[in-house]
Design a protein around this motif. Structure first.
Motif, PDB file in Angstrom:
ATOM      1  N   UNK A  12     -12.404 -11.809  -9.776  1.00 26.15           N
ATOM      2  CA  UNK A  12     -13.054 -10.526  -9.508  1.00 26.15           C
ATOM      3  C   UNK A  12     -12.294  -9.368 -10.142  1.00 26.15           C
ATOM      4  N   UNK A  13     -10.956  -9.443 -10.116  1.00 22.44           N
ATOM      5  CA  UNK A  13     -10.142  -8.341 -10.625  1.00 22.44           C
ATOM      6  C   UNK A  13      -9.522  -8.658 -11.984  1.00 22.44           C
ATOM      7  N   UNK A  14     -10.141  -9.588 -12.705  1.00 20.89           N
ATOM      8  CA  UNK A  14      -9.778  -9.890 -14.097  1.00 20.89           C
ATOM      9  C   UNK A  14      -8.285 -10.178 -14.260  1.00 20.89           C
ATOM     10  N   UNK A  15      -7.755 -10.984 -13.335  1.00 19.95           N
ATOM     11  CA  UNK A  15      -6.378 -11.427 -13.451  1.00 19.95           C
ATOM     12  C   UNK A  15      -5.342 -10.486 -12.877  1.00 19.95           C
ATOM     13  N   UNK A  16      -5.752  -9.419 -12.215  1.00 20.83           N
ATOM     14  CA  UNK A  16      -4.809  -8.466 -11.622  1.00 20.83           C
ATOM     15  C   UNK A  16      -4.347  -9.015 -10.259  1.00 20.83           C
ATOM     16  N   UNK A  17      -3.137  -9.542 -10.218  1.00 21.16           N
ATOM     17  CA  UNK A  17      -2.651 -10.192  -9.008  1.00 21.16           C
ATOM     18  C   UNK A  17      -2.485  -9.206  -7.859  1.00 21.16           C
ATOM     19  N   UNK A  18      -2.042  -8.001  -8.141  1.00 17.08           N
ATOM     20  CA  UNK A  18      -1.826  -7.038  -7.072  1.00 17.08           C
ATOM     21  C   UNK A  18      -3.140  -6.684  -6.377  1.00 17.08           C
TER      22      UNK A  18
ATOM     23  N   UNK B 294      -6.911  -7.347  -1.781  1.00 18.66           N
ATOM     24  CA  UNK B 294      -8.242  -7.593  -1.229  1.00 18.66           C
ATOM     25  C   UNK B 294      -8.158  -8.622  -0.108  1.00 18.66           C
ATOM     26  N   UNK B 295      -7.420  -9.695  -0.332  1.00 18.33           N
ATOM     27  CA  UNK B 295      -7.253 -10.715   0.702  1.00 18.33           C
ATOM     28  C   UNK B 295      -6.590 -10.122   1.948  1.00 18.33           C
ATOM     29  N   UNK B 296      -5.556  -9.329   1.753  1.00 13.82           N
ATOM     30  CA  UNK B 296      -4.849  -8.738   2.886  1.00 13.82           C
ATOM     31  C   UNK B 296      -5.706  -7.700   3.607  1.00 13.82           C
ATOM     32  N   UNK B 297      -6.589  -7.015   2.869  1.00 12.78           N
ATOM     33  CA  UNK B 297      -7.525  -6.085   3.523  1.00 12.78           C
ATOM     34  C   UNK B 297      -8.507  -6.855   4.410  1.00 12.78           C
ATOM     35  N   UNK B 298      -8.942  -8.014   3.949  1.00 12.89           N
ATOM     36  CA  UNK B 298      -9.774  -8.872   4.803  1.00 12.89           C
ATOM     37  C   UNK B 298      -9.028  -9.213   6.094  1.00 12.89           C
ATOM     38  N   UNK B 299      -7.744  -9.546   5.956  1.00 13.93           N
ATOM     39  CA  UNK B 299      -6.953  -9.904   7.121  1.00 13.93           C
ATOM     40  C   UNK B 299      -6.850  -8.732   8.096  1.00 13.93           C
ATOM     41  N   UNK B 300      -6.633  -7.522   7.577  1.00 11.57           N
ATOM     42  CA  UNK B 300      -6.555  -6.344   8.448  1.00 11.57           C
ATOM     43  C   UNK B 300      -7.880  -6.125   9.180  1.00 11.57           C
ATOM     44  N   UNK B 301      -8.983  -6.341   8.482  1.00 15.31           N
ATOM     45  CA  UNK B 301     -10.303  -6.213   9.117  1.00 15.31           C
ATOM     46  C   UNK B 301     -10.457  -7.251  10.231  1.00 15.31           C
TER      47      UNK B 301
ATOM     48  N   UNK C 251       0.812  -1.215   0.000  1.00 17.46           N
ATOM     49  CA  UNK C 251       0.000   0.000   0.000  1.00 17.46           C
ATOM     50  C   UNK C 251       0.848   1.270   0.000  1.00 17.46           C
ATOM     51  N   UNK C 252       2.098   1.170   0.434  1.00 16.73           N
ATOM     52  CA  UNK C 252       2.947   2.358   0.481  1.00 16.73           C
ATOM     53  C   UNK C 252       3.795   2.540  -0.773  1.00 16.73           C
ATOM     54  N   UNK C 253       3.862   1.526  -1.615  1.00 11.11           N
ATOM     55  CA  UNK C 253       4.663   1.604  -2.841  1.00 11.11           C
ATOM     56  C   UNK C 253       3.748   1.657  -4.055  1.00 11.11           C
TER      57      UNK C 253
END
Length: 252
Positions: free
Chosen positions: A90-96, A101-108, A25-27
């Protein structure tokens, strides 16, 4: 079980993942700390490898063990095909974006209060993780990377596709992620595993892996693109390397 005297506490897996999230998120672009360029399949197997190392150390992560149940039961975000495939679609193959999204779930999840954690369904016989006290000091000594790879080989046996028990879809990048996750856990625990770098040098000196490259492309090419056969060959090289070490002068 008691902890080992003088052992360094283990860094929890979710702390590592949240550090990856912070870095992403910072880069504005990769490579990112611990993962290089984002690839959800590789990161999924990094998580598996790190978790295998935690189990080998005998640590207890407490409520962190509820994350998967929370994704599945509360967020309804853990479909049958797994989070990595669902997020990629969901993001049409965009790995980043999929990984974030997965890591945002983890933060939540990590921000949930104690009462919310206690309310997460738990259908297993073991004590509910929210009631467990985390114990992050190792109980057992570090298990070297090559020992873990030999265990993978033992479990696989001669059964085709059984490698999926460890890495899901059989792909060399996922196997690299598994190895990287296990080794990262060892490194963050302060465990010196000097054998694996020697094994990598041996692959370069005697098995045709070019200096500066990992084993994936050369072994894939040698196995006509068959990822499972390439991984099996890697594991056979582990056996050969270990046997050479035992037969070397001065070896015990």
């Amino acid at each position: 079980m008691s902890s080992r005297p003088g052992a360094k506490p283990i860094v929890p897996l979710q702390d590592v993942l949240l550090r990856i999230r912070e870095d992403m998120r910072s880069r504005t672009s990769g490579p990112y700390l611990y993962i290089g360029m984002p690839d959800v399949g590789r990161v999924r197997c990094l998580i598996i490898g790190y978790a295998e190392c935690l189990r080998a150390f005998g640590v207890e992560e407490g409520a962190d063990d509820l994350f998967g149940e929370w994704l599945f039961c509360v967020k309804k975000a853990f479909p049958g095909q797994g989070w990595e495939q669902a997020c990629l679609e969901e993001f049409h193959g965009d790995h980043q974006r999929a990984l974030l999204k997965y890591l945002d779930f983890l933060a939540e999840f990590r921000a949930l209060p104690a009462e919310a954690l206690a309310s997460i369904p738990w259908d297993f016989e073991a004590e509910h993780p929210s009631a467990r006290v985390p114990s992050l000091t190792p109980v057992y000594p570090p298990q070297p990377m090559l020992d873990m790879l030999l265990e993978v080989r033992r479990v696989m046996g001669d059964v085709r596709r059984r490698l999926g028990l460890f890495i899901g879809d059989i792909d060399v990048k996922r196997m690299v992620g598994f190895i990287d996750g296990y080794r990262l856990c060892l490194a963050l625990a302060g465990a010196r595993d000097e054998e694996y770098p020697r094994f990598e040098r041996w692959l370069q000196e005697g098995k045709g892996v070019p200096p500066g490259q990992d084993w994936t492309l050369p072994l894939l090419q040698a196995c006509q693109g068959d990822a499972e056969q390439a991984i099996r060959r890697l594991l056979e090289y582990v056996v050969e390397f270990r046997s050479r070490g035992r037969s070397a002068p001065g070896a015990e």
